[in-house]
Motif scaffolding. Structure first.
Motif, PDB file in Angstrom:
ATOM      1  N   PRO A 235     -21.280  34.674 -48.710  1.00  0.00           N
ATOM      2  CA  PRO A 235     -21.925  33.874 -47.662  1.00  0.00           C
ATOM      3  C   PRO A 235     -23.375  34.287 -47.463  1.00  0.00           C
ATOM      4  O   PRO A 235     -23.739  35.416 -47.715  1.00  0.00           O
ATOM      5  N   GLU A 236     -24.171  33.335 -47.020  1.00  0.00           N
ATOM      6  CA  GLU A 236     -25.560  33.651 -46.746  1.00  0.00           C
ATOM      7  C   GLU A 236     -25.644  34.523 -45.496  1.00  0.00           C
ATOM      8  O   GLU A 236     -24.935  34.291 -44.522  1.00  0.00           O
ATOM      9  N   PRO A 237     -26.514  35.536 -45.516  1.00  0.00           N
ATOM     10  CA  PRO A 237     -26.609  36.401 -44.354  1.00  0.00           C
ATOM     11  C   PRO A 237     -27.042  35.625 -43.106  1.00  0.00           C
ATOM     12  O   PRO A 237     -27.963  34.816 -43.168  1.00  0.00           O
ATOM     13  N   PHE A 238     -26.343  35.898 -42.018  1.00  0.00           N
ATOM     14  CA  PHE A 238     -26.671  35.328 -40.704  1.00  0.00           C
ATOM     15  C   PHE A 238     -26.702  33.798 -40.708  1.00  0.00           C
ATOM     16  O   PHE A 238     -27.429  33.169 -39.962  1.00  0.00           O
TER      17      PHE A 238
ATOM     18  N   SER B  36     -25.829  30.200 -39.792  1.00  0.00           N
ATOM     19  CA  SER B  36     -25.243  29.616 -38.591  1.00  0.00           C
ATOM     20  C   SER B  36     -24.213  28.578 -39.010  1.00  0.00           C
ATOM     21  O   SER B  36     -24.272  28.039 -40.117  1.00  0.00           O
ATOM     22  N   TYR B  37     -23.275  28.309 -38.139  1.00  0.00           N
ATOM     23  CA  TYR B  37     -22.245  27.333 -38.459  1.00  0.00           C
ATOM     24  C   TYR B  37     -21.848  26.587 -37.191  1.00  0.00           C
ATOM     25  O   TYR B  37     -22.118  27.022 -36.079  1.00  0.00           O
ATOM     26  N   THR B  38     -21.226  25.441 -37.398  1.00  0.00           N
ATOM     27  CA  THR B  38     -20.733  24.652 -36.275  1.00  0.00           C
ATOM     28  C   THR B  38     -19.214  24.723 -36.249  1.00  0.00           C
ATOM     29  O   THR B  38     -18.579  25.231 -37.184  1.00  0.00           O
ATOM     30  N   GLU B  39     -18.625  24.199 -35.198  1.00  0.00           N
ATOM     31  CA  GLU B  39     -17.166  24.175 -35.066  1.00  0.00           C
ATOM     32  C   GLU B  39     -16.520  23.443 -36.244  1.00  0.00           C
ATOM     33  O   GLU B  39     -15.460  23.839 -36.729  1.00  0.00           O
ATOM     34  N   ALA B  40     -17.179  22.410 -36.739  1.00  0.00           N
ATOM     35  CA  ALA B  40     -16.630  21.619 -37.848  1.00  0.00           C
ATOM     36  C   ALA B  40     -16.544  22.415 -39.143  1.00  0.00           C
ATOM     37  O   ALA B  40     -15.781  22.056 -40.045  1.00  0.00           O
ATOM     38  N   ASP B  41     -17.313  23.502 -39.260  1.00  0.00           N
ATOM     39  CA  ASP B  41     -17.340  24.291 -40.492  1.00  0.00           C
ATOM     40  C   ASP B  41     -16.208  25.312 -40.566  1.00  0.00           C
ATOM     41  O   ASP B  41     -16.008  25.946 -41.609  1.00  0.00           O
ATOM     42  N   ILE B  42     -15.483  25.511 -39.481  1.00  0.00           N
ATOM     43  CA  ILE B  42     -14.442  26.539 -39.457  1.00  0.00           C
ATOM     44  C   ILE B  42     -13.279  26.122 -40.364  1.00  0.00           C
ATOM     45  O   ILE B  42     -12.730  25.027 -40.232  1.00  0.00           O
ATOM     46  N   ILE B  43     -12.900  27.007 -41.285  1.00  0.00           N
ATOM     47  CA  ILE B  43     -11.816  26.722 -42.230  1.00  0.00           C
ATOM     48  C   ILE B  43     -10.482  26.760 -41.504  1.00  0.00           C
ATOM     49  O   ILE B  43     -10.183  27.702 -40.758  1.00  0.00           O
TER      50      ILE B  43
ATOM     51  N   ALA C 240     -12.197  33.421 -43.190  1.00  0.00           N
ATOM     52  CA  ALA C 240     -12.697  34.120 -42.007  1.00  0.00           C
ATOM     53  C   ALA C 240     -13.753  33.230 -41.352  1.00  0.00           C
ATOM     54  O   ALA C 240     -14.893  33.172 -41.808  1.00  0.00           O
ATOM     55  N   THR C 241     -13.348  32.523 -40.336  1.00  0.00           N
ATOM     56  CA  THR C 241     -14.191  31.546 -39.628  1.00  0.00           C
ATOM     57  C   THR C 241     -14.685  30.489 -40.614  1.00  0.00           C
ATOM     58  O   THR C 241     -13.891  29.693 -41.102  1.00  0.00           O
ATOM     59  N   ASN C 242     -15.984  30.491 -40.951  1.00  0.00           N
ATOM     60  CA  ASN C 242     -16.508  29.466 -41.863  1.00  0.00           C
ATOM     61  C   ASN C 242     -16.717  30.003 -43.280  1.00  0.00           C
ATOM     62  O   ASN C 242     -17.246  29.305 -44.138  1.00  0.00           O
ATOM     63  N   ASN C 243     -16.302  31.241 -43.536  1.00  0.00           N
ATOM     64  CA  ASN C 243     -16.485  31.853 -44.849  1.00  0.00           C
ATOM     65  C   ASN C 243     -15.160  31.960 -45.584  1.00  0.00           C
ATOM     66  O   ASN C 243     -14.127  32.268 -44.980  1.00  0.00           O
TER      67      ASN C 243
END
Length: 452
Positions: A19-22, A24-31, A436-439
């Motif tokens: 993943p790119e460091p830091f 940002s992501y939105t709720e829609a990106d959560i796996i 793990a969240t969006n990653n």
């Protein structure tokens, strides 16, 4: 020869998808779901934005014949869109709850994806040739003036850049009043089932306008409702058997040969409660969040809030094995109830030989338990470990007031917003996928990569 858990303890390495460091992501990106196909060559993820991303394992490099192929993005498509139920004045989220692959029958791949209400069957196919030289169409596909056609030619197939096409083949809708929590493909490869809080339906993959209700636990008076269905799965080899779990911590094995409506189970798996440990939270933490048949079909793996349990199909009275996932949280149940974390639904997974089980925890930790050696390990999916070929180090959580060693993490410093709910294990190799969240983290054991 090292056992899988020893390899994974000391030499588990990151494969890809750094993943790119830091970022940002939105709720829609959560796996929201992760699933390998039956060969492990493809890996699908679904997210809260209704998208499905398919990763394909690259073939081994000729320049590096001993390196394992990495997983790269193969295709991305929008599976579900947000909808509105006008009768109930409710929004239907686009979030993908589950993905299940169908066994491959030809060059194309098929998968089922579902949100809260609608299940879709998708075809994933490749095209690397295009037809040219039509008699009645020009190069842009327009119909020619027939008066200009003076000779006939045989159309030919010309090579083109590889294109992955994803198309919806079936839409199975309007069969669930409540939110779908599980889908499972039968071993006959013709039918599948979908489960919501109170009912389980059986579908034929070719028929979209009707399904058969095989379990219905809805009481006549909803005030009498005491439990809900939390997960369901077909037996991997016997097409007549399936299991479903409940919020009361019970498992019911059903046989579709006995009756059309399987309200009466064949076997009930339930562990007697110890009265001395009963508390206000007992019923909540005993709710089963996931159930998985072993590949052999002999065992069941379940996950509740604090433990993972292995059940033998031939022994209903108690689990064969119980593993404490994060027992150090027992003293924190009150605060976990207040922040709603106590209702988190963790999934679990078997390795290919059914000798090791895996499940997630908080602080981006995930746990592995070796059933043979009884060893266990806590590992972390983090940015520090996301560099390709980086080695994962075992982590240890120190209970409140306990003796703390160097590198131990205090239970009070755990981040409960970072949680690993969704995991998957390659069907044949020691390769795991962790959401793990969006990653998405993909790990493989180092010994396995060196041996190949």
């Amino acid at each position: 020869m090292l056992s899988p858990i020893q390899v994974l303890c000391s030499d588990i390495t990151t494969l890809s998808l750094e993943p790119e460091p830091f970022a940002s992501y939105t709720e829609a990106d959560i796996i929201s779901t992760v699933e390998f196909n039956h060969t492990g060559e493809l890996l699908a993820t679904g997210d809260k934005g209704g998208r499905v991303v398919i990763f394909q394992r690259e073939p081994e490099s000729k320049s590096e014949p001993f390196s394992q192929g990495e997983y790269n993005v193969y295709s991305t498509f929008q599976s579900h869109e947000p909808e509105f139920d006008y009768l109930k004045s409710l929004e239907i989220e686009e979030k993908i709850n589950k993905i299940r692959w169908l066994p491959q029958q030809n060059a194309a791949h098929f998968l089922l994806s579902t949100n809260d209400k609608t299940i879709k069957l998708w075809k994933v196919s490749e095209r690397d040739k295009r037809p040219e030289g039509y008699n009645l169409k020009d190069e842009e596909g327009r119909i020619k003036d027939l008066s200009t056609v003076t000779s006939l030619q045989v159309p030919v197939l010309k090579p083109m850049d590889l294109m992955v096409e994803v198309s919806p083949r079936r839409v199975f809708a309007n069969a669930h009043t409540y939110h779908i929590n599980s889908i499972s493909v039968n071993s006959d490869y013709e039918t599948y089932m979908s489960a919501d809080d109170l009912r389980i339906n059986l579908w034929h993959l070719d028929i979209t306008d009707r399904s058969f209700n095989i379990v219905d636990i809805k009481p006549v008076n909803m005030e009498d409702l005491t439990e809900v269905i939390t997960a369901a799965e077909f037996h991997p080899h016997h097409c007549n058997l399936f299991v479903y779990s409940s919020s009361k911590g019970t498992l019911r094995l059903c046989d579709m040969r006995e009756a059309a409506l399987c309200d009466k189970h064949s076997k009930l798996f339930e562990e007697p409660e110890d009265p001395s440990t009963r508390s206000f939270f007992s019923e909540i933490i005993s709710s089963v969040s996931d159930v998985k048949f072993s590949h052999s079909g002999r065992y069941l793996l379940t996950r509740d809030y604090l433990t993972a349990k292995v059940w033998d199909l031939n022994m209903e009275s108690k689990p064969l094995e119980t593993y404490q996932v994060h027992d150090y949280l027992r003293s924190k149940l009150c605060s976990l109830y207040e922040n709603d974390c106590i209702f988190d639904k963790f999934e679990c997974a078997w390795n290919g030989s059914d000798s090791v089980i895996m499940t997630g925890a908080y602080n981006n930790f995930f746990r592995m338990f070796d059933r043979n050696t009884k060893r266990d390990v806590t590992l972390e999916a983090s940015r520090e470990s996301s560099k390709p070929r980086a080695v994962l180090k075992p982590r240890r959580v120190c209970a409140a007031g306990g003796k703390r060693r160097k590198d131990d993490i205090s239970v009070d410093s755990l981040d409960f917003t970072k949680k690993i709910l969704h995991t998957a294990w390659h069907p044949n190799e020691n390769i795991i996928a962790i959401a793990a969240t969006n990653n998405l983290y993909i790990f493989q054991d180092k010994l396995n990569s060196e041996m190949h």
